[in-house]
Design an enzyme around this catalytic site. Sequence first.
Site, PDB file in Angstrom:
ATOM      1  N   LYS A 254       2.444   5.773   5.601  1.00  0.00           N
ATOM      2  CA  LYS A 254       1.797   4.470   5.479  1.00  0.00           C
ATOM      3  C   LYS A 254       1.215   3.975   6.798  1.00  0.00           C
ATOM      4  CE  LYS A 254       4.848   3.192   1.666  1.00  0.00           C
ATOM      5  NZ  LYS A 254       5.738   2.162   1.115  1.00  0.00           N
TER       6      LYS A 254
ATOM      7  N   PRO B 299       0.830  -1.206   0.000  1.00  0.00           N
ATOM      8  CA  PRO B 299       0.000   0.000   0.000  1.00  0.00           C
ATOM      9  C   PRO B 299       0.866   1.259   0.000  1.00  0.00           C
ATOM     10  CG  PRO B 299      -0.837  -1.597   1.572  1.00  0.00           C
ATOM     11  CD  PRO B 299       0.490  -2.122   1.092  1.00  0.00           C
TER      12      PRO B 299
ATOM     13  N   ASN C  27       6.717   1.189  -3.954  1.00  0.00           N
ATOM     14  CA  ASN C  27       7.357   0.712  -5.177  1.00  0.00           C
ATOM     15  C   ASN C  27       6.719   1.259  -6.453  1.00  0.00           C
ATOM     16  OD1 ASN C  27       9.662  -0.702  -4.703  1.00  0.00           O
ATOM     17  ND2 ASN C  27       8.802  -2.719  -5.117  1.00  0.00           N
TER      18      ASN C  27
END
Length: 265
Positions: free
Chosen positions: A51, A2, A168
Site C-alpha cells: 500500500k 485503498p 478489508n
Amino acid sequence: MPEGDTVWNTARVLEKALLGDVLTGSDFRVPRLATTDLTGWTVAESASRGKHLLLRLTRDDRAMTLHSHLRMEGAWRAYAPGERWTGRPAHLIRVVLKTKRAVAVGYHLHEVTLVPTAEEDSLVGHLGPDLLGDDWDPAEAVRRIAAKPQASIAEALLDQRNLAGVGNLYKAETLFLRGLWPWTPVADVPDLDGTVRLAQKLVASNRGRWTQTTTGSLRRGQTSYVYGRRAQPCRRCGTAIEKADQDERVTYWCPHCQPKPATSP
C-alpha cells in the site's frame, strides 16, 4: 481503505504522467519537507509496494525516493498544465509535482518522506511479499502467517508484515469464498496456502482497472459477495450478511456460509 490494486493503479497514473520527465517545480505542504525543492530531478520510476507508493528520482549520480502512503483517504491525481485541480479540496493537498507536460497532485497523503533510494528498506523493508510484485512468494506469506497460529485469519491477512496489499475488501471476500469464519485462528485454517493464493488472485484480477470486483460483475451493487452488504441476502444462500468490529476494523461475513466452528468460544 485503498487496497494493493488501487495503489498499483495509482503508481501507473504517476508513471504515465511523469516518467522520464524533469521536474520543473515542486510544492510540499507537510512540515518536514516544506522547504524541499525537487526542481531539476528526473522521474525515473513509479512503483508500489503493498500500500506504499515509491516515486524514484535521479539527478546526476544521486537517487532519491519520494514515499507516500494513501491509508484511507489518500489519492494522487494527474492534470494537464493549466487544468483546474478538481480531485479534492485544496486544503487536503500535500504534494504538487510539476513537469512541462503534467502536474501531479497528492491529496491527504500520509507518511510523506524523501529518502535516498538505497535506504528504501527503512520504510518498506518490514513488509511481507507483495501480492502484485516481482517478489510475490506464497510460501513465504504462509510461513509468516503460520508463525502466529493464535491470530485470527482475518487479522493475519490484513497484517502487511505477512503479505502486502490485502485490505478489508479482499480480506472479507477471500474468507467468504473459502468458507472461513473471520475469527478462525490461523492454526485451524485447513488450507492456508489456498487462502493466501486466492487473496492474491482476487487482488491481481483487478489490476489495471478502478472498479474492484470479486464476483466477476462490474455492475453497481453486484461487485462483492459480502463486503459492504450488511443485512443484504447472501448471493449463495440468502442469509442476511452480518457486519461487526474486529481488531479495530470492520468485517463482513455470511453466518451460514462461514459458520462459527463448534469448538470456538
